[in-house]
Structures are given as structure tokens and as C-alpha cells.
Enzyme design. Structure first.
Site, mmCIF file in Angstrom:
data_model
loop_
_atom_site.group_PDB
_atom_site.id
_atom_site.type_symbol
_atom_site.label_atom_id
_atom_site.label_comp_id
_atom_site.label_asym_id
_atom_site.label_seq_id
_atom_site.Cartn_x
_atom_site.Cartn_y
_atom_site.Cartn_z
ATOM 1 N N GLY A 52 0.894 -1.250 0.038
ATOM 2 C CA GLY A 52 0.002 0.047 -0.029
ATOM 3 C C GLY A 52 0.830 1.086 -0.126
ATOM 4 C CD GLN A 90 3.969 5.503 2.649
ATOM 5 O OE1 GLN A 90 3.348 4.718 2.506
ATOM 6 N NE2 GLN A 90 4.852 4.934 3.144
ATOM 7 C CB CYS A 134 6.335 1.381 7.280
ATOM 8 S SG CYS A 134 5.542 3.241 6.495
ATOM 9 C CG LEU A 135 7.039 1.476 1.110
ATOM 10 C CD1 LEU A 135 6.271 1.645 0.003
ATOM 11 C CD2 LEU A 135 8.148 0.269 0.584
ATOM 12 C CG HIS A 182 0.411 0.864 7.508
ATOM 13 N ND1 HIS A 182 1.382 0.255 8.468
ATOM 14 C CD2 HIS A 182 1.195 1.482 6.827
ATOM 15 C CE1 HIS A 182 2.548 0.725 7.996
ATOM 16 N NE2 HIS A 182 2.313 1.803 7.030
ATOM 17 C CD GLU A 183 -0.485 2.166 3.139
ATOM 18 O OE1 GLU A 183 0.066 3.333 3.253
ATOM 19 O OE2 GLU A 183 0.226 1.220 3.254
ATOM 20 C CG HIS A 199 1.240 6.361 6.054
ATOM 21 N ND1 HIS A 199 2.602 6.840 6.731
ATOM 22 C CD2 HIS A 199 1.701 5.217 5.690
ATOM 23 C CE1 HIS A 199 3.420 5.789 6.829
ATOM 24 N NE2 HIS A 199 2.822 4.630 6.146
HETATM 25 CO CO CO Z 1 3.648 2.892 5.874
#
Ligand code: CO
Length: 176
Positions: free
Chosen positions: A45, A50, A98-99, A140-141, A144
Site C-alpha cells: 500500500g 509517502q 513501512c516503506l 496503516h495507510e 499515514h
Molecule cells: Co507505511
């Protein structure tokens, strides 16, 4: 704009993103860029902030088999605009990466089931009521987009340890 991945402690990851009020070609273009970057980065995702896009947009594709050979569901692919969690129930332990926190993997509590209201690319309202992996990715997204990093779910002591280790590895990577 380069759409480089933003890593913690980048300020854009700490802010609530703006609501989208344009349902036009510009939105479609942003979503295309987000899918492209998500696949390049091998993420499940991606939230718009991000990669430096300041709007409430997320993309996801839960077909994880593509990347790591994990046992996976067939996978759902979607783009959500202005998503909000309106109901949560149950609790599960979730191990996540997480990226925006390269190298960090932590286990945190998440709701087992969520109901999400969002809009599609045409501005039409959609509702998703789900559990399992998709429910985790959505939480999670959406976090963000509200400026909430997943480390917030750790106890203060644990969070401090994880962040110290992370900051140290960032310095090492910068030196390498
Ligand atoms: Co993340």
C-alpha cells in the site's frame, strides 16, 4: 516533482493531508503515479504523502505473492480518495513494515475489522467493510494520511528503542 519515497522523520509524514475536491484528470494522474511508485518500491500500500503528494489518497494491492512469495489472498487492488474509518471492532496483533521506515518491522495491535467510507476517482461514495489483511493495510495507510506513523502504537519505551536503532541505521546507510 520526483515522487521520491519520504522516510521518517520527514515532516510530511506527520501531517494530516488535504481533502481532495477535484475529481478530474489531475486526480487520475496522481493515482497512476502512486500505483507506479508502489509497485516499483514493492509495497502493498502507499499513502500519497509517502511520495510527497499532499492529498488524502491511498492505493493498495494486497496480492503480496507478487513480491515475497508470501501465502496470500488473490489480492484486491484499489485507489481510495478521502478514506475514513467509521467503525472498528476486535483486536489482532499485526506485524508490519513501512516503506517510510526502511528496515523496521514491528508488531502492534490493530482492529480486526474496519468499516471505511471513501470516494472513488469519480467522487462516488464507496463503503468497505472488511477484516484480515485488507483491514490491516487500510488502517496503516489511512493512519499515514492523518499523520500517524505505525510506531505510535508501540509503548513509549519500545518506541524509543526502535527509533534509536532506526536513526542509527539511517546514519550508517548515509555513510555507506
Ligand atoms: Co507505511
Amino acid at each position: 516533482m520526483s515522487y521520491e519515497i519520504r522516510t521518517w522523520p520527514d515532516k510530511i509524514l506527520k501531517k494530516k493531508m488535504k481533502e481532495v475536491d477535484f475529481f478530474d484528470d489531475k486526480l487520475k494522474e496522481l493515482v497512476d503515479i502512486m500505483f507506479k511508485r508502489m509497485y516499483e518500491l514493492e509495497g502493498v500500500g502507499l499513502a500519497a504523502n509517502q511520495i510527497g503528494i499532499p492529498y488524502q489518497i491511498l492505493v493498495l494491492d494486497t496480492n503480496t505473492k507478487k513480491y515475497d512469495g508470501q501465502e496470500g489472498e488473490e489480492g484486491v487492488k484499489m485507489a481510495l480518495v478521502n478514506p475514513k474509518i467509521v467503525e472498528k471492532s476486535g483486536e489482532v496483533e499485526s506485524t508490519e513494515g513501512c516503506l517510510s521506515f526502511p528496515g523496521v518491522q514491528i508488531t502492534i495491535p490493530r482492529a480486526e475489522r474496519v468499516k471505511v467510507i471513501a470516494q472513488d476517482l469519480e467522487g462516488k461514495e464507496i463503503e468497505i467493510d472488511t477484516d484480515g489483511f485488507l483491514a490491516i493495510v487500510l488502517q496503516h495507510e489511512i493512519d499515514h494520511l492523518n499523520g500517524i506513523p505505525f510506531i505510535n502504537y508501540l509503548s513509549p519505551v519500545k518506541r524509543k528503542l526502535v527509533l534509536e536503532k532506526y536513526m542509527k541505521s539511517l546514519k550508517e546507510m548515509a555513510r555507506a
